[in-house]
Design a protein around this motif. Sequence first.
Motif, PDB file in Angstrom:
ATOM      1  N   ARG A  79      31.920  43.050   7.728  1.00 51.49           N
ATOM      2  CA  ARG A  79      31.422  41.809   7.151  1.00 51.49           C
ATOM      3  C   ARG A  79      31.533  40.636   8.122  1.00 51.49           C
ATOM      4  NH1 ARG A  79      33.220  38.812   1.453  1.00 51.49           N
ATOM      5  NH2 ARG A  79      31.900  36.981   1.798  1.00 51.49           N
ATOM      6  N   ASP A  81      31.389  35.065  10.150  1.00 46.68           N
ATOM      7  CA  ASP A  81      31.527  34.888   8.704  1.00 46.68           C
ATOM      8  C   ASP A  81      33.006  34.744   8.377  1.00 46.68           C
ATOM      9  OD1 ASP A  81      31.599  34.911   5.967  1.00 46.68           O
ATOM     10  OD2 ASP A  81      30.403  36.734   5.721  1.00 46.68           O
ATOM     11  N   ARG A  92      30.514  40.271  11.029  1.00 44.14           N
ATOM     12  CA  ARG A  92      29.242  40.096  11.746  1.00 44.14           C
ATOM     13  C   ARG A  92      29.451  39.778  13.218  1.00 44.14           C
ATOM     14  NH1 ARG A  92      25.473  36.134   8.430  1.00 44.14           N
ATOM     15  NH2 ARG A  92      23.971  36.979   9.925  1.00 44.14           N
TER      16      ARG A  92
END
Length: 418
Positions: free
Chosen positions: A148, A295, A150
């Motif tokens: 997640r 993120d 990124r």
Amino acid sequence: MTRRTDIDVRTVTEAEFPDWNRALNTGFLQPPAVAAEQLEARRRQFVPGRLLGAFDGDRCVATFRSFDQEITAVGGTLLQADAISNVTVTATHRRRGLLTRMMARDLAAAKDRGDVVATLIAAEYPIYGRYGFGPATTMTEWTVDVPRARLDPRWAAPEDGGRIDLVDGEDVRKLGPELHERLRRAQPGAVSRTDLWWQARTGAVNLSALPWTEPCYALYRSADGQVEGLASYRADDHWGDAKQPLNTATVDWLLAVTPDAERALWRYLCSIDWVQTVKSGWRAPDDLLPHLLPDPRAARITTQADWLWVRILDVVRALESRAYEGRGTLVLEVVDRGGPAGGRWRLEAGPDGASCAPTTESAHLVLDVGELATLWLGDESAVRLAALGRVREERAGAARVADALLRTSRRPWCPDMF
């Protein structure tokens, strides 16, 4: 039940050291038996007069150890501290005042030695406030969901020209102490580390009741070859049903003296093949980690709690030793029932230094010595404490003046458990 007066609180002799260690293991819910090798390693922590025990007959039923430590005040001054550790009371002897007796004895000796503060890491929150300690730093642990985050999967090396190498425990013992010295002199709340600390964290000695397993060590060097970062971490071996890797890398500790080093080490840890999750270990609550990720929500807070507790022993030296970005005057009435820090103190502080002395002037703020400790390193707000009823304003606006003087731009942090 043995009467309180029949339980002897005294300094531990070398002959009593094995029984003291058995009580220590029992108190921390570890196997009571102490292996000869472990006992011999722990003898290196034995300082005559600094180990206390409570004895019911010949059996040790409570343990207490203190040792010399330095703590970094705001601005970088290193202050002598009385570090307290290995505190236990056997379950059969609770509620008999044994900790109170050991604590009083140790703090009196610390004051006589000239220690400015006492420090500890509290296993349980409610215990130490009654002895004048207050929580002075906070720690946060993040769990990073690597996919997640990124991050660029093509990353292979730091962009700044530095490099990361895997090293062994011997390298860590050679390079780590100087790196830590650089960090702790710039980090309020950091504490000193002994040679034994480095040996225990690299497997040269084993102080724990558990078997030693070697971690991995990642070293960051800047483009000009300077050691600026070091991390110790471990990884598990967990695979999903569809043969996909679900491994977690857990950081034992990470030291970085520059933002580049911090960025490079976290990027490395989040790029290890098969690792899907990174647990950060105990970090400062304003650590850069989440915002080093594209993120930041990929870094989820999984633990946040009080960490280093401080007990002020010498108000004058504690307040005069730290730096102040603002300028102002405060008259503090410190409540320390039976302790050395009680009284009314006038603090005049500014960027060029501070003076603190007893005074008969009317108080601006009234607070317990534990609340003074909570404010001392700059992590807490006097305005917030006043709203909680833990600080009382005797002059309107005094809490805002205290915040302008005492709060810091970055939060204090203690990287160590002791």
